[in-house]
Design a protein around this motif. Structure first.
Motif, PDB file in Angstrom:
ATOM      1  N   CYS B  23       0.806  -1.603  -0.144  1.00 13.00           N
ATOM      2  CA  CYS B  23       0.075  -0.218  -0.010  1.00 13.00           C
ATOM      3  C   CYS B  23       0.850   0.953  -0.011  1.00 13.00           C
ATOM      4  O   CYS B  23       1.324   1.498   0.751  1.00 13.00           O
ATOM      5  CB  CYS B  23      -0.882  -0.388   1.495  1.00 13.00           C
ATOM      6  N   CYS B  26       0.384   3.078   3.265  1.00  7.39           N
ATOM      7  CA  CYS B  26       0.318   2.988   5.053  1.00  7.39           C
ATOM      8  C   CYS B  26       1.742   1.734   4.841  1.00  7.39           C
ATOM      9  O   CYS B  26       2.081   0.975   5.425  1.00  7.39           O
ATOM     10  CB  CYS B  26      -1.020   2.233   5.680  1.00  7.39           C
ATOM     11  N   CYS B  42      -7.000  -0.213   0.122  1.00  8.35           N
ATOM     12  CA  CYS B  42      -6.124  -0.687   1.202  1.00  8.35           C
ATOM     13  C   CYS B  42      -7.290  -1.614   2.200  1.00  8.35           C
ATOM     14  O   CYS B  42      -7.710  -1.137   2.570  1.00  8.35           O
ATOM     15  CB  CYS B  42      -5.137   0.212   1.583  1.00  8.35           C
ATOM     16  N   CYS B  45      -5.885   0.332   5.631  1.00  3.59           N
ATOM     17  CA  CYS B  45      -5.895   1.561   5.833  1.00  3.59           C
ATOM     18  C   CYS B  45      -6.807   2.329   4.308  1.00  3.59           C
ATOM     19  O   CYS B  45      -7.134   3.938   4.839  1.00  3.59           O
ATOM     20  CB  CYS B  45      -4.360   2.829   6.026  1.00  3.59           C
ATOM     21  N   HIS B  47      -7.128   3.212   1.727  1.00  2.56           N
ATOM     22  CA  HIS B  47      -6.407   3.749   0.479  1.00  2.56           C
ATOM     23  C   HIS B  47      -6.940   3.481  -1.058  1.00  2.56           C
ATOM     24  O   HIS B  47      -7.263   2.315  -0.931  1.00  2.56           O
ATOM     25  CB  HIS B  47      -5.389   3.900   0.358  1.00  2.56           C
TER      26      HIS B  47
HETATM   27 ZN   LIG Z   1      -3.046   0.750   2.833  1.00  4.25          ZN
END
Ligand SMILES: [Zn+2]
Lengths: 323, 276
Positions: B23, B26, B42, B45, B47
């Motif tokens: 990712c 993160c 993700c 996190c 994302h």
């Molecule tokens: Zn992430």
């Protein structure tokens, strides 16, 4: 001397200065020689300005001595009533607006204001508008439509202001909205790029039924410096970028983006601002008279404006890249 | 230097990327197939990674319902532009070949939970999703299609701005697309704008923020000027959340932030409110 490219004129200018001094001292022979030299200077200056490179043209277009929107408003118009504010939160001095009259012709005038004094330049962020400026323009253009006035916009900006408040108040939305408002406005719009036509910040008040450019103005999607630093990874390559981007009035006329070129006085607008203002005044009167007499009205005007901008960069299979 | 000395150099992680996705937000290592099943979001996190135009269309329209048009519109090189890296025409042609789309936007009609709409979906991989004459033409064509067939128009933006290689004509596509939107407006047709990462520059200053409803994916960068340009101009550091979708929601420029997996349902929900 304003520019490096004017160096070849310097010897002539020096001679003229010397003769002026001589004539002031009462030398009667100086007078006759002076007239001849002045004529020669005018000729050489004209031929120099006729051969400017795109990058030199950028320098001319940015010259602080070119008339500002306020100077156009005050010196060109017989009447100018300035109107302030976006009716949301602010009055952006970077966009000047008001009711204007030249002779019997009444119109709404809008323009990027770069300022003349240092204080004024800072106050109006060197002509880089905030969202409030574009919203003020929208509001005034709607007023013009309601009152049956044509709109004249004077375009002269490095671009919309890149600032924190500008983003917080929606710079992108404000410019986009302005384009939408102009695209739908049921009154004729005449736009004149008087100096720098910098990207979206310029276009934000330039979606005109007719778009003109001053002889030494430039109009570009990005500044040559910005383009050079991205595509050449070297800001010093700005002269190359300026040439590649095709940003001069002649280029834009050929590309069909502008409809006409307003001539500048000899040595460009900064050399004779009053004359430049007079030439713009004439261009406004001539074009507005024609537009008011011949342009379609209401929905048909909007439709014609749509067609004008739809034609720009129309896809032509013969010109497509070979995949 | 003997061959054995190589063992002291750091090991390359060449074997990892096949199985794992790292990712970018993160740095978590997640199984690639799990990450793809999660629509490239993700799981650690949240994302939202960028999607191609075709992935996006697959996500938004009912299977088998998409009918692409405008594929005859290819990039053009109106200026004969060349920069330090060579001619633009070659770069544009290579993008067409590599990505299998005719321009930085894919347009067509399709069903969103049964409602027929016209979509224009930008692809950031195609020269940064830049707005060019071809891209502007395709978007204007899509808007006209929506008008002709009385359908809602859905725009998915993903762009760094205008394509400077086409000079002033690329800038004029902002005018062209807005004039087309003005026509859509007069036809009284709905316009839903979906902003995905990133939506900046000339695209943010033309059609992207003009939707009747503006939706954005979480974390999307949305702004006109670039962060660095602003920081240089105002000589101060900008807040971390500056120009994110969340920032734009707070400042009143988007209606809602919608996670990717809910986007299609939200779009369908909105379109169901069209009463004429
Ligand atoms: Zn992430």
């Amino acid at each position: 001397m304003d520019f490096d490219f004017e160096k070849p004129l310097q010897p002539l200018r020096d001679k003229i200065d010397a003769l002026v001094a001589k004539s002031r001292r009462g030398d009667p022979t100086a007078e006759a020689a002076l007239a001849g030299l002045r004529k020669q200077l005018a000729k050489e200056s004209a031929s120099l300005y006729a051969r400017l490179t795109p990058w030199e043209t950028v320098q001319v277009a940015r010259h602080p001595g070119r008339p500002t929107a306020r100077q156009y408003a005050e010196k060109m118009c017989d009447e100018f009533v300035e109107l302030h504010g976006d009716r949301v939160c602010a009055d952006d001095p970077a966009i000047l607006g008001g009711l204007a009259r030249i002779g019997k012709t009444r119109f709404l005038l809008l323009g990027h204001q770069k300022g003349t004094t240092t204080e004024e330049r800072i106050a109006c962020r060197f002509g880089m508008a905030n969202p409030d400026g574009y919203r003020k323009a929208d509001r005034l253009m709607k007023l013009a439509e309601k009152w049956g006035l044509p709109v004249v916009t004077l375009v002269d900006t490095a671009g919309a202001y890149p600032g924190l408040e500008a983003e917080a108040r929606g710079q992108g939305e404000a410019i986009g909205r302005s384009l939408l408002v102009m695209a739908g406005l049921k009154t004729p719009i005449l736009s004149i790029v008087t100096g720098e036509g910098g990207s979206g910040g310029a276009l934000g008040i330039a979606l005109g039924d007719r778009v003109l450019m001053l002889q030494f103005a430039v109009y570009s999607v990005i500044s040559p410096e910005g383009c050079a630093s991205i595509l050449w990874r070297d800001g010093a390559k700005a002269p190359e970028a300026a040439a590649a981007l095709r940003i001069t009035a002649k280029d834009l006329l050929r590309l069909g983006v502008v409809d006409g070129i307003v001539p500048e006085p000899e040595g460009a607008a900064h050399a004779n601002p009053d004359r430049a203002i007079a030439l713009v005044r004439k261009a406004i009167l001539d074009n507005l008279a024609d537009m008011m007499a011949n342009a379609p009205v209401g929905d048909r005007l909007v439709e014609e404006r749509f067609r004008k901008f739809s034609a720009m960069g129309k896809f032509d299979p013969k010109k497509a890249v070979k995949a | 230097m003997g061959w054995f000395t190589k063992t002291t150099e750091p090991r390359e992680q060449a074997a990892l990327p096949d199985l794992w996705h790292v990712c970018p937000a993160c740095q978590a290592h997640v199984f690639k197939d799990e990450w793809e099943a999660a629509l490239k979001v993700c799981p650690k996190c949240g994302h939202h990674d960028r999607l191609s135009a075709r992935e996006r269309i697959g996500l938004l329209v009912d299977p088998g319902s998409f009918r692409e048009f405008g594929t005859e519109i290819l990039p053009s090189d109106p200026l004969g532009f060349s920069d330090a890296k060579g001619p633009y025409a070659a770069k544009a042609a290579a993008a067409v070949k590599k990505l299998g789309t005719s321009e930085s936007v894919v347009v067509g009609s399709g069903n969103v939970e049964g409602t027929r709409v016209v979509l224009a979906v930008m692809d950031f991989r195609f020269l940064g999703g830049s707005l060019s004459t071809g891209c502007g033409e395709k978007i204007a064509l899509a808007i006209q299609h929506a008008i002709d067939f009385n359908r809602a128009f859905v725009m998915v933006s993903a762009s760094g701005g205008a394509r400077m290689h086409e000079g002033i004509l690329s800038l004029m596509q902002m005018a062209k697309t807005c004039a087309a939107l003005q026509r859509l407006e007069r036809a009284g047709l709905p316009y839903v704008s979906i902003l995905t990462d990133p939506t900046t520059g000339g695209v943010s200053a033309s059609y992207a923020l003009l939707g009747d409803v503006n939706l954005a994916e979480p974390g999307t960068l949305i702004g006109f000027a670039g962060r660095r340009v602003i920081e240089t101009t105002i000589k101060q550091k900008l807040p971390d959340d500056f120009q994110t979708a969340e920032y734009q929601l707070e400042h009143g420029f988007v209606d809602a932030i919608v996670p990717r997996k809910e986007l299609k349902a939200r779009l369908a929900q909105l379109l169901a409110f069209r009463m004429k």
